[in-house]
Write a protein that holds these residues in place. Structure first.
Motif, mmCIF file in Angstrom:
data_model
loop_
_atom_site.group_PDB
_atom_site.id
_atom_site.type_symbol
_atom_site.label_atom_id
_atom_site.label_comp_id
_atom_site.label_asym_id
_atom_site.label_seq_id
_atom_site.Cartn_x
_atom_site.Cartn_y
_atom_site.Cartn_z
ATOM 1 N N LEU A 258 47.147 100.893 -36.136
ATOM 2 C CA LEU A 258 47.639 99.825 -35.255
ATOM 3 C C LEU A 258 48.880 99.138 -35.814
ATOM 4 O O LEU A 258 49.617 98.501 -35.080
ATOM 5 N N THR B 231 47.353 94.761 -27.547
ATOM 6 C CA THR B 231 48.036 96.018 -27.234
ATOM 7 C C THR B 231 48.108 96.170 -25.722
ATOM 8 O O THR B 231 47.492 95.399 -24.979
ATOM 9 N N HIS C 241 42.953 93.259 -30.782
ATOM 10 C CA HIS C 241 44.333 93.703 -31.031
ATOM 11 C C HIS C 241 45.108 93.516 -29.725
ATOM 12 O O HIS C 241 44.636 93.942 -28.652
ATOM 13 N N GLU D 180 46.632 98.314 -23.988
ATOM 14 C CA GLU D 180 45.287 98.600 -23.466
ATOM 15 C C GLU D 180 44.484 97.306 -23.329
ATOM 16 O O GLU D 180 43.768 97.113 -22.348
ATOM 17 N N THR D 181 44.642 96.422 -24.320
ATOM 18 C CA THR D 181 43.950 95.131 -24.234
ATOM 19 C C THR D 181 44.467 94.349 -23.030
ATOM 20 O O THR D 181 43.699 93.648 -22.353
ATOM 21 N N GLU E 54 50.463 102.836 -32.342
ATOM 22 C CA GLU E 54 50.039 101.970 -31.224
ATOM 23 C C GLU E 54 48.529 101.892 -31.056
ATOM 24 O O GLU E 54 48.046 101.590 -29.972
ATOM 25 N N GLY E 55 47.792 102.246 -32.123
ATOM 26 C CA GLY E 55 46.337 102.231 -32.001
ATOM 27 C C GLY E 55 45.857 103.437 -31.213
ATOM 28 O O GLY E 55 46.594 104.402 -31.009
ATOM 29 N N HIS E 56 44.631 103.349 -30.759
ATOM 30 C CA HIS E 56 44.056 104.488 -30.038
ATOM 31 C C HIS E 56 44.778 104.685 -28.713
ATOM 32 O O HIS E 56 45.175 103.710 -28.061
ATOM 33 N N MET F 182 40.692 104.064 -25.031
ATOM 34 C CA MET F 182 40.378 102.632 -24.877
ATOM 35 C C MET F 182 39.778 102.341 -23.501
ATOM 36 O O MET F 182 39.111 101.320 -23.316
ATOM 37 N N PHE G 21 36.794 99.756 -23.325
ATOM 38 C CA PHE G 21 36.995 98.482 -22.629
ATOM 39 C C PHE G 21 36.196 98.378 -21.331
ATOM 40 O O PHE G 21 35.935 97.265 -20.862
ATOM 41 N N ASP H 105 36.917 91.567 -32.120
ATOM 42 C CA ASP H 105 37.026 92.863 -32.794
ATOM 43 C C ASP H 105 37.046 92.522 -34.278
ATOM 44 O O ASP H 105 38.106 92.237 -34.839
HETATM 45 N N1 ADE Z 1 41.631 99.445 -31.422
HETATM 46 C C1 ADE Z 1 42.115 100.651 -31.729
HETATM 47 N N2 ADE Z 1 43.099 101.000 -30.900
HETATM 48 C C2 ADE Z 1 43.279 99.972 -30.030
HETATM 49 C C3 ADE Z 1 44.137 99.766 -28.929
HETATM 50 N N3 ADE Z 1 45.016 100.682 -28.553
HETATM 51 N N4 ADE Z 1 44.017 98.601 -28.270
HETATM 52 C C4 ADE Z 1 43.112 97.679 -28.656
HETATM 53 N N5 ADE Z 1 42.270 97.829 -29.670
HETATM 54 C C5 ADE Z 1 42.340 98.979 -30.366
#
Ligand code: ADE
Length: 416
Positions: free
Chosen positions: A339, A52, A50, A54-55, A343-345, A350, A354, A123
């Motif tokens: 997501l 995001t 994803h 965080e990624t 905004e996902g987790h 994360m 990660f 993922d």
């Molecule tokens: N999967 C769930 N939440 C996420 C995030 N914030 N960033 C990337 N992958 C996720």
């Protein structure tokens, strides 16, 4: 050349990445070490995650470790367009926009494959399966892969069973610092976040049906209860069903739950957990959301066929009118609601997931050529190292065993 929705969004994306970093100290610690040691020097890493904020922090950590990275999204609706624009602005190749067509989704996946990755990070396992089915010639050059999610690990195990898996893949999902935190704490909060940002309904007093009582379902149920919902669990696994009963939830088959639920959330990893037969018996106004990886848990295409009318009543909230006049709402076309609508987790969750990805890449490089083409679990020491980094970030100290306790744990002679 990257493909993103709008390069002008980069400024906000840069701020959001910086904002995520505030909560991702553990991963930044790994980055600090990677910057000095360059364990990934010259390694091409292809990412299908994803996209995001965080990624983005993960991608920059891998680059700090010396890697070259190309990335695409693992879901057509989860890309944060500002973050994608920011990554492109930083000169990182990224192919992703929110609302990708199926055609673009596979085109972008193939852009990552054209980069000839030596490590794949997935993922959901789409990169691995695409390489194994259509680009077998690349397999020889791949050191290994890393998989983020339960669904991806299930697919990998099926490949392994069929002798179809041709390079080692680390099941990052199986780290305790992943599934016991991300799936439980992360999915719990982000799913509620997605439902509320999509609908802003009051959860208190509602019958909320959670399909699946794995780590994700447990987290979602706990947070729903915290919001005052009456939580009902559906399960196929007898042990998990017993756990749910002992945790104080009502457990029943979906046939029964369908008739009384106000909100339904699927987190099973399986398909058609909510069928059209169930939807036909639902109350007027029922809301259907999915937080499992793929968009197959709710029979969304079946619903489109039986519905008399459909309209988007709010962004990514569709209202379907059934034959009996009742209306049901489906969030994010049955895709991950956390997501797609939120905004996902949260970043803090994360961070540990990660760290697992970053350390998995380092482990693959260190053990290049030595690992079998199987699904591999990271050694426990690395999982504990991640937990230690997160404890440091949380400014929390714990006890250590003294010598006598170590001896006691290793002996069998002492008893009453
Ligand atoms: N999967 C769930 N939440 C996420 C995030 N914030 N960033 C990337 N992958 C996720």
């Amino acid at each position: 050349m990257s493909k993103v929705k709008d390069p002008k969004l980069a400024e906000q994306g840069l701020k959001n990445i910086e904002f995520a970093e505030r909560e991702m100290d553990a991963l930044l610690k790994v980055r600090e070490r990677f910057t000095k040691e360059k364990p990934l020097k010259g390694v091409r890493i292809g990412i299908c995650l994803h996209i995001t904020k965080e990624t983005a922090v993960l991608i920059e950590t891998l680059i700090a470790g010396g890697a070259e990275v190309t990335a695409c999204s693992c879901n057509p609706l989860s890309t944060q367009d500002d973050v994608a624009a920011a990554l492109a602005k930083k000169g990182i190749e990224v192919y992703a926009y929110k609302g990708e067509s199926k055609e673009d989704y596979y085109k972008f996946l193939n852009k990552v494959i054209e980069f000839k990755p030596q490590i794949t990070i997935d993922d959901g396992c789409d990169l691995v399966t695409e390489i194994h089915s259509k680009h077998k010639d690349l397999i020889e050059g791949v050191i290994g892969g890393a998989e983020e999610t339960s669904t991806g690990v299930i697919r990998l195990r099926a490949m392994e069973k069929d002798n179809a898996l041709k390079y080692p893949v680390i099941a990052v999902n199986d780290n305790k610092t992943k599934h016991l935190l991300d799936n439980y704490i992360g999915t719990g909060q982000s799913t509620i976040d997605g439902i509320l940002r999509g609908t802003n309904i009051l959860l208190a007093g509602k019958n909320a049906v959670v399909a699946g009582y794995g780590d994700c379902g447990k987290g979602v149920a706990l947070r729903l209860r915290g919001m005052g919902a009456n939580v009902i669990i559906t399960e196929v696994n007898p042990f998990r069903a017993v756990q749910a009963v002992y945790d104080g939830y009502r457990v029943m088959p979906m046939d029964e739950a369908a008739k009384i639920g106000n909100v339904f959330i699927t987190v099973t990893g399986n398909k058609h957990v909510i069928k059209t037969e169930h939807i036909s018996t639902m109350k007027d106004g029922a809301i259907l959301a999915n937080s499992g990886h793929f968009d197959v848990e709710i029979d969304y295409s079946g619903l489109k066929q039986i519905a008399l009318e459909a309209r988007e009543i709010r962004p990514l909230v569709e209202e379907f009118t059934l034959k009996n006049g009742n209306k049901v709402l489906v969030l994010a076309q049955g895709r991950l609601c956390n997501l797609s609508l939120a905004e996902g987790h949260p970043s803090a969750v994360m961070a540990t997931s990660f760290c697992g990805q970053a350390l998995a890449c380092e482990y693959l490089v260190k053990n290049k050529g030595k690992l079998p083409p199987k699904v591999i679990t990271l050694p426990e020491e690395l999982d504990n190292e991640i937990a230690g980094l997160q404890l440091e970030a949380l400014e929390t100290e714990i006890d250590e065993l003294d010598q006598k306790q170590i001896e006691y744990l290793n002996s069998w002679k002492e008893s009453t």
